[in-house]
Design a protein around this motif. Structure first.
Motif, PDB file in Angstrom:
ATOM      1  N   SER A   1      96.067 100.605  45.675  1.00 39.95           N
ATOM      2  CA  SER A   1      96.855 101.599  45.334  1.00 39.95           C
ATOM      3  C   SER A   1      96.762 102.943  46.477  1.00 39.95           C
TER       4      SER A   1
ATOM      5  N   HIS B   1     103.627 106.330  43.268  1.00 37.49           N
ATOM      6  CA  HIS B   1     102.981 105.385  44.028  1.00 37.49           C
ATOM      7  C   HIS B   1     102.655 106.188  45.157  1.00 37.49           C
TER       8      HIS B   1
ATOM      9  N   ASP C   1      99.333 108.061  43.753  1.00 36.06           N
ATOM     10  CA  ASP C   1      98.314 106.984  43.783  1.00 36.06           C
ATOM     11  C   ASP C   1      97.853 107.219  42.545  1.00 36.06           C
TER      12      ASP C   1
ATOM     13  N   PRO D   1     102.578  98.610  41.630  1.00 39.80           N
ATOM     14  CA  PRO D   1     104.003  98.521  41.129  1.00 39.80           C
ATOM     15  C   PRO D   1     104.433  97.397  40.459  1.00 39.80           C
TER      16      PRO D   1
ATOM     17  N   THR E   1     109.387 106.983  40.964  1.00 45.60           N
ATOM     18  CA  THR E   1     108.536 105.758  41.291  1.00 45.60           C
ATOM     19  C   THR E   1     108.032 105.797  42.423  1.00 45.60           C
TER      20      THR E   1
END
Length: 88
Positions: free
Chosen positions: A5, A40, A43, A48, A36
């Protein structure tokens, strides 16, 4: 925070900076929500979902399957009632 990640978060931020694009533009290019993308990039440790992983791989130019995806999560919801029985 897993190494995978962290790697994805760093790659997404570096990609956006190199392209000179916003989170909004990256969301548009990946067909994902801005939330979204932000999730990401920051982190928060969750891999995902498979669709998002594939979209990130495509935009980053990474090989398919190079981003580990979350397994499908079971839901606690009941399935919808059988609609074929309606109107009998």
């Amino acid at each position: 925070m897993s190494d995978e990640s962290k790697r994805l978060a760093k790659a997404l931020v570096e990609f956006r900076e190199a392209e000179g694009i916003s989170v909004r533009e990256l969301a548009y290019r990946t067909q994902l929500s801005q939330a979204t993308v932000r999730l990401h990039e920051s982190d928060h440790g969750r891999p995902p979902v498979p669709f998002a992983a594939r979209r990130f791989e495509e935009v980053l130019g990474w090989a398919p399957g190079s981003i580990p995806a979350a397994s499908a999560e079971p839901t606690d919801r009941e399935p919808p009632p059988d609609s074929s029985a309606v109107g009998e």
